[in-house]
Design an enzyme around this catalytic site. Sequence first.
Site, PDB file in Angstrom:
ATOM      1  N   SER A 148       0.845  -1.190   0.000  1.00  0.00           N
ATOM      2  CA  SER A 148       0.000   0.000   0.000  1.00  0.00           C
ATOM      3  C   SER A 148       0.878   1.237   0.000  1.00  0.00           C
ATOM      4  O   SER A 148       1.949   1.242   0.621  1.00  0.00           O
ATOM      5  CB  SER A 148      -0.904   0.002   1.243  1.00  0.00           C
ATOM      6  OG  SER A 148      -1.611   1.223   1.342  1.00  0.00           O
ATOM      7  N   TYR A 171      -1.730  -0.877  10.757  1.00  0.00           N
ATOM      8  CA  TYR A 171      -1.785  -1.253   9.334  1.00  0.00           C
ATOM      9  C   TYR A 171      -0.660  -0.597   8.552  1.00  0.00           C
ATOM     10  O   TYR A 171       0.037  -1.252   7.769  1.00  0.00           O
ATOM     11  CB  TYR A 171      -3.138  -0.872   8.737  1.00  0.00           C
ATOM     12  CG  TYR A 171      -3.236  -1.177   7.260  1.00  0.00           C
ATOM     13  CD1 TYR A 171      -3.343  -2.488   6.816  1.00  0.00           C
ATOM     14  CD2 TYR A 171      -3.193  -0.155   6.315  1.00  0.00           C
ATOM     15  CE1 TYR A 171      -3.407  -2.782   5.464  1.00  0.00           C
ATOM     16  CE2 TYR A 171      -3.259  -0.430   4.957  1.00  0.00           C
ATOM     17  CZ  TYR A 171      -3.370  -1.748   4.540  1.00  0.00           C
ATOM     18  OH  TYR A 171      -3.425  -2.031   3.199  1.00  0.00           O
TER      19      TYR A 171
END
Length: 253
Positions: A148, A171
Amino acid sequence: MKTVLITGANKGIGLASARQLLQKGFHVFLGARDIENGLKATEQLRAEGLTNVEAVRIDVTSPDSVDAARIEIGSKVDKLDVLINNAGISGIDIDSEGQMVPQTAIDTDIAVYRKVYETNLYGPARVTKAFIDLMKNAPEPRIVNVSSSQGSLTLHSDPNYIYYDVKGVVYLSSKAALNMYTVNLAYELRGTAFKVNAVSPGFTSTDFTGKNGGSVEVAAKRIVKYALIGQDGPTGKLFCEETNPDGTGEIPW
């Protein structure tokens, strides 16, 4: 026929990636933590006329499950051309009022880190370690770690970054760690036929995002691109076409 293992492929971006690689003539091992969900996904693909697919139970958090998947796949093929480490979790909890609990650097329990890292970092490392010998038998092996742009330290330090205010320490740090793993893996495999890259599919409409974002087909296309690159293609890089649509898609670590 080229072969590919995709983890977490029974839905979302993983399933869309499986579909696109089947359309390109691959034999797909569709990895799923729950084999029933994997079988349902393969039935769906076969109903579309895409028959070179089989479900494989693989829970990336379980060494025994990963080892069993390696034995199963190794009993059927003598090489694995592509590995897409797609399985991942956000680790975001929902409170009693249905609101997301922020992953703050001060208040988040260490148990949340352990849970997310087990899937997002240890999982790809565990699967890669298990399948690397089978991949070495392929003439042009490719490893794609689904990451990401949220894991980019450079971007998340820049107030002009589109997602600068979308913080979440667990995350984000798990993807930053996956990015560093990618750098090290690519370095160790330098001078070989391997190409190893981290790819951010961008903000995509899946269960992961509460069905917000762009199409899974576009996201999968971004991943598949790096599963198919030639020997003149990049290795040891991070790409996000959503964040950097300049044609190269490369973004800073």
